[in-house]
Design an enzyme around this catalytic site. Structure first.
Site, PDB file in Angstrom:
ATOM      1  N   TYR A   1       0.808  -1.231   0.000  1.00 50.24           N
ATOM      2  CA  TYR A   1       0.000   0.000   0.000  1.00 50.24           C
ATOM      3  C   TYR A   1       0.840   1.280   0.000  1.00 50.24           C
ATOM      4  O   TYR A   1       0.645   2.151  -0.847  1.00 50.24           O
ATOM      5  CB  TYR A   1      -0.888  -0.049   1.251  1.00 50.24           C
ATOM      6  CG  TYR A   1      -1.639   1.209   1.620  1.00 50.24           C
ATOM      7  CD1 TYR A   1      -2.845   1.530   1.000  1.00 50.24           C
ATOM      8  CD2 TYR A   1      -1.183   2.055   2.635  1.00 50.24           C
ATOM      9  CE1 TYR A   1      -3.558   2.667   1.372  1.00 50.24           C
ATOM     10  CE2 TYR A   1      -1.890   3.193   3.011  1.00 50.24           C
ATOM     11  CZ  TYR A   1      -3.081   3.489   2.381  1.00 50.24           C
ATOM     12  OH  TYR A   1      -3.779   4.608   2.748  1.00 50.24           O
TER      13      TYR A   1
ATOM     14  N   LYS B   1       0.961   5.402  -2.252  1.00 51.17           N
ATOM     15  CA  LYS B   1       0.684   6.722  -1.689  1.00 51.17           C
ATOM     16  C   LYS B   1       1.924   7.614  -1.756  1.00 51.17           C
ATOM     17  O   LYS B   1       1.818   8.821  -1.969  1.00 51.17           O
ATOM     18  CB  LYS B   1       0.171   6.582  -0.247  1.00 51.17           C
ATOM     19  CG  LYS B   1      -1.146   5.795  -0.122  1.00 51.17           C
ATOM     20  CD  LYS B   1      -2.311   6.520  -0.790  1.00 51.17           C
ATOM     21  CE  LYS B   1      -3.664   5.949  -0.369  1.00 51.17           C
ATOM     22  NZ  LYS B   1      -4.808   6.657  -0.986  1.00 51.17           N
TER      23      LYS B   1
HETATM   24  N1  LIG Z   1      -9.308   4.261   6.200  1.00 46.75           N
HETATM   25  C1  LIG Z   1      -8.102   4.653   6.554  1.00 46.75           C
HETATM   26  O1  LIG Z   1      -7.629   4.324   7.649  1.00 46.75           O
HETATM   27  C2  LIG Z   1      -7.273   5.515   5.658  1.00 46.75           C
HETATM   28  C3  LIG Z   1      -7.632   5.764   4.344  1.00 46.75           C
HETATM   29  N2  LIG Z   1      -6.842   6.577   3.562  1.00 46.75           N
HETATM   30  C4  LIG Z   1      -7.216   6.889   2.187  1.00 46.75           C
HETATM   31  O2  LIG Z   1      -8.274   7.844   2.245  1.00 46.75           O
HETATM   32  C5  LIG Z   1      -9.199   7.607   1.187  1.00 46.75           C
HETATM   33  C6  LIG Z   1     -10.589   7.342   1.768  1.00 46.75           C
HETATM   34  O3  LIG Z   1     -10.516   6.218   2.597  1.00 46.75           O
HETATM   35  P1  LIG Z   1     -11.813   5.619   3.318  1.00 46.75           P
HETATM   36  O4  LIG Z   1     -12.611   6.715   3.906  1.00 46.75           O
HETATM   37  O5  LIG Z   1     -11.311   4.509   4.194  1.00 46.75           O
HETATM   38  O6  LIG Z   1     -12.619   5.031   2.078  1.00 46.75           O
HETATM   39  P2  LIG Z   1     -13.427   3.658   1.920  1.00 46.75           P
HETATM   40  O7  LIG Z   1     -12.461   2.575   1.629  1.00 46.75           O
HETATM   41  O8  LIG Z   1     -14.367   3.489   3.039  1.00 46.75           O
HETATM   42  O9  LIG Z   1     -14.243   4.000   0.581  1.00 46.75           O
HETATM   43  C7  LIG Z   1     -13.566   3.962  -0.639  1.00 46.75           C
HETATM   44  C8  LIG Z   1     -14.352   4.693  -1.705  1.00 46.75           C
HETATM   45  O10 LIG Z   1     -13.648   4.596  -2.935  1.00 46.75           O
HETATM   46  C9  LIG Z   1     -14.453   3.926  -3.891  1.00 46.75           C
HETATM   47  N3  LIG Z   1     -13.602   3.059  -4.679  1.00 46.75           N
HETATM   48  C10 LIG Z   1     -12.815   2.045  -4.245  1.00 46.75           C
HETATM   49  N4  LIG Z   1     -12.229   1.437  -5.275  1.00 46.75           N
HETATM   50  C11 LIG Z   1     -12.658   2.075  -6.387  1.00 46.75           C
HETATM   51  C12 LIG Z   1     -12.418   1.889  -7.772  1.00 46.75           C
HETATM   52  N5  LIG Z   1     -11.617   0.914  -8.223  1.00 46.75           N
HETATM   53  N6  LIG Z   1     -13.029   2.721  -8.652  1.00 46.75           N
HETATM   54  C13 LIG Z   1     -13.851   3.686  -8.203  1.00 46.75           C
HETATM   55  N7  LIG Z   1     -14.103   3.912  -6.923  1.00 46.75           N
HETATM   56  C14 LIG Z   1     -13.531   3.099  -6.018  1.00 46.75           C
HETATM   57  C15 LIG Z   1     -15.498   3.167  -3.082  1.00 46.75           C
HETATM   58  O11 LIG Z   1     -16.724   2.997  -3.794  1.00 46.75           O
HETATM   59  P3  LIG Z   1     -17.073   1.700  -4.704  1.00 46.75           P
HETATM   60  O12 LIG Z   1     -16.742   0.485  -3.909  1.00 46.75           O
HETATM   61  O13 LIG Z   1     -18.538   1.866  -4.998  1.00 46.75           O
HETATM   62  O14 LIG Z   1     -16.273   1.832  -5.946  1.00 46.75           O
HETATM   63  C16 LIG Z   1     -15.722   4.125  -1.925  1.00 46.75           C
HETATM   64  O15 LIG Z   1     -16.592   5.161  -2.292  1.00 46.75           O
HETATM   65  C17 LIG Z   1      -8.604   6.449   0.379  1.00 46.75           C
HETATM   66  O16 LIG Z   1      -7.819   6.958  -0.646  1.00 46.75           O
HETATM   67  C18 LIG Z   1      -7.737   5.727   1.388  1.00 46.75           C
HETATM   68  O17 LIG Z   1      -6.672   5.009   0.762  1.00 46.75           O
HETATM   69  C19 LIG Z   1      -5.736   7.202   4.051  1.00 46.75           C
HETATM   70  C20 LIG Z   1      -5.365   6.995   5.345  1.00 46.75           C
HETATM   71  C21 LIG Z   1      -6.086   6.122   6.239  1.00 46.75           C
HETATM   72  C1  LIG Z   2       7.124  12.162  14.525  1.00 47.69           C
HETATM   73  C2  LIG Z   2       5.942  11.328  14.460  1.00 47.69           C
HETATM   74  C3  LIG Z   2       5.961  10.099  15.320  1.00 47.69           C
HETATM   75  C4  LIG Z   2       5.370   8.935  14.627  1.00 47.69           C
HETATM   76  C5  LIG Z   2       4.655   7.949  15.508  1.00 47.69           C
HETATM   77  C6  LIG Z   2       4.096   6.833  14.664  1.00 47.69           C
HETATM   78  C7  LIG Z   2       2.871   6.148  15.218  1.00 47.69           C
HETATM   79  C8  LIG Z   2       2.362   5.097  14.271  1.00 47.69           C
HETATM   80  C9  LIG Z   2       1.291   5.621  13.390  1.00 47.69           C
HETATM   81  C10 LIG Z   2       0.844   4.665  12.339  1.00 47.69           C
HETATM   82  C11 LIG Z   2      -0.419   5.161  11.737  1.00 47.69           C
HETATM   83  C12 LIG Z   2      -0.910   4.298  10.651  1.00 47.69           C
HETATM   84  C13 LIG Z   2      -2.131   4.885  10.022  1.00 47.69           C
HETATM   85  C14 LIG Z   2      -2.553   4.071   8.844  1.00 47.69           C
HETATM   86  C15 LIG Z   2      -3.456   4.839   7.928  1.00 47.69           C
HETATM   87  C16 LIG Z   2      -3.648   4.161   6.624  1.00 47.69           C
HETATM   88  O1  LIG Z   2      -3.303   4.690   5.629  1.00 47.69           O
HETATM   89  C17 LIG Z   2      -4.227   2.803   6.575  1.00 47.69           C
HETATM   90  N1  LIG Z   2      -5.223   2.575   7.569  1.00 47.69           N
HETATM   91  C18 LIG Z   2      -4.802   2.563   5.231  1.00 47.69           C
HETATM   92  O2  LIG Z   2      -4.638   1.238   4.958  1.00 47.69           O
END
Ligand SMILES: NC(=O)C1=CN([C@@H]2O[C@H](COP(=O)(O)OP(=O)(O)OC[C@H]3O[C@@H](n4cnc5c(N)ncnc54)[C@H](OP(=O)(O)O)[C@@H]3O)[C@@H](O)[C@H]2O)C=CC1
Ligand SMILES: CCCCCCCCCCCCCCCC(=O)[C@@H](N)CO
Length: 354
Positions: free
Chosen positions: A206, A210
């Site tokens: 993953y 990003k």
């Molecule tokens: N959840 C987390 O902990 C974290 C998430 N992120 C990022 O933030 C963003 C939002 O995450 P989150 O709120 O968890 O989202 P979700 O995974 O809950 O939702 C994902 C959305 O993207 C759509 N999607 C997924 N795959 C496709 C595809 N191939 N084509 C078109 N649409 C697609 C889904 O709709 P559908 O299935 O209908 O296509 C849905 O609307 C993402 O980019 C994620 O990688 C970043 C940090 C942490």
């Molecule tokens: C100077 C800073 C100190 C750092 C401390 C680190 C603590 C660990 C944080 C890990 C966080 C992971 C979030 C994952 C979000 C994500 O992108 C996924 N959930 C999506 O798959």
């Protein structure tokens, strides 16, 4: 002030320098009070808008008066999200909403989506494009499924955003679409993760997808200077853990050690993360962090990237290595201890209890 004098720096110069730093920090904060991303009456296209943070962002931008186009694959969920977005509109009589079903991992998908969006929008391109669609398949790198997962994560997270950015920029940058140098900038927004700022075990499939977005965004930020008559701002949002449907999915494959290391990161709701992201965009930030940890991690990687506040981000960046000295020591030790207790590949969400 004793140590300042011992360093041989005259007191007036030391206080003057300190004063200047304070004035710069406060002054730069003052300039940011302007809303750099007004959306009232403008059209916003959001991918990944049917669930999680993308859906929350769509609802919140509708409440600020935007016309919104939701993009994702599942029509049923898009219909539901559309109803929520409609219900949030600040001027329901004039605001317009629609959805387009598309798979962002399909090569070439974006030009077709943008063409449909323009047709729906009376011949005008959207003013803001926010790529939120993403997925995560945490696995250990030597797991059987890791290579396929890595390609899939790259297809959705990186190529899905890269294709959209090219399709919309090819519209925005056409000479006949130039609002002129004083025109309201258009906004291209990528959604990365704090894992693009700091890597931990288990996110091999993953994190690179990003990190790649960061490289593209910085390249585009400079490249867009070639088009002074077509102002476009590029942003990257760096969320930490979001409690979303996607988060439930990723936890099904998450290695036990990964769960353990990330448990100190406070999970946030999609609404909170979307709200903080929008606030950062309104402040005009290039890299948008949405949590205290994210702020430190961002300052820790900036290098040649644009800074939101050159003084504050730089000074904080000097201190972050001190924090990492301890954090890395701790995380590496926990990882070794995990292997001793469970074997190196003890994995799955329940591995902690086996
Ligand atoms: N959840 C987390 O902990 C974290 C998430 N992120 C990022 O933030 C963003 C939002 O995450 P989150 O709120 O968890 O989202 P979700 O995974 O809950 O939702 C994902 C959305 O993207 C759509 N999607 C997924 N795959 C496709 C595809 N191939 N084509 C078109 N649409 C697609 C889904 O709709 P559908 O299935 O209908 O296509 C849905 O609307 C993402 O980019 C994620 O990688 C970043 C940090 C942490
Ligand atoms: C100077 C800073 C100190 C750092 C401390 C680190 C603590 C660990 C944080 C890990 C966080 C992971 C979030 C994952 C979000 C994500 O992108 C996924 N959930 C999506 O798959």
């Amino acid at each position: 002030m004793d140590f300042v004098q011992r360093l041989g720096i005259p007191l007036p110069i030391a206080t003057g320098a300190l004063g200047l730093i304070v004035v710069l920090i406060v002054g730069m904060g003052f300039f940011k009070r302007k809303n750099h991303m007004p959306v009232e009456g403008r059209t916003v296209l959001i991918t990944g808008a049917s669930e999680g943070m993308g859906r929350s962002a769509a609802v919140q931008l509708a409440a600020k008066g935007a016309h919104v186009i939701l993009v994702s694959r599942n029509v049923g969920r898009l219909e539901e999200a559309l109803a929520a977005v409609r219900a949030a509109a600040s001027s329901p009589e004039t605001q317009r909403f629609t959805y387009i079903s598309a798979d962002v991992s399909e090569p070439g998908y974006a030009a077709e989506v943008i063409a449909q969006a323009i047709a729906w929008n009376g011949g005008r391109s959207p003013d803001v494009v926010w790529c939120v669609a993403g997925m995560s398949t945490p696995l250990l790198w030597t797991d059987d499924a890791a290579m396929d997962a890595a390609r899939r994560n790259m297809d959705v997270n990186y190529w899905g955003s890269a294709e959209m950015s090219r399709a919309i920029l090819r519209e925005w940058l056409r000479p006949e679409n130039a609002p002129g140098p004083a025109g309201e900038p258009r906004h291209l927004i990528f959604t990365a993760s704090v894992l693009a700022l700091f890597a931990i075990v288990g996110y091999g499939p993953y994190s690179p997808s990003k990190w790649a977005l960061r490289g593209l965004a910085d390249t585009l930020a400079m490249e867009l200077n070639l088009y002074p008559d077509n102002p476009v701002k590029v942003h990257v949002v760096y969320p930490a853990t979001i409690v979303s449907p996607g988060y439930e999915r990723e936890n099904k494959t998450k290695p036990g050690i990964t769960l353990e290391l990330e448990k100190d990161d406070p999970p946030e709701t999609p609404d909170t993360v979307a709200r903080r992201a929008i606030q950062g965009l309104e402040r005009g930030e290039h890299f948008v962090d949405v949590s205290a940890l994210g702020f430190l991690m961002r300052c820790g990687v900036l290098g040649g990237s644009e800074r939101n506040n050159w003084v504050l981000d730089t000074i904080v960046g000097w201190f972050v290595p001190i924090i990492y000295f301890f954090v890395k020591k701790d995380m590496n030790a926990k990882t070794t201890a995990w292997a001793r207790a469970h074997g190196p590949t003890g994995k799955g969400p329940h591995a902690t209890s086996t």
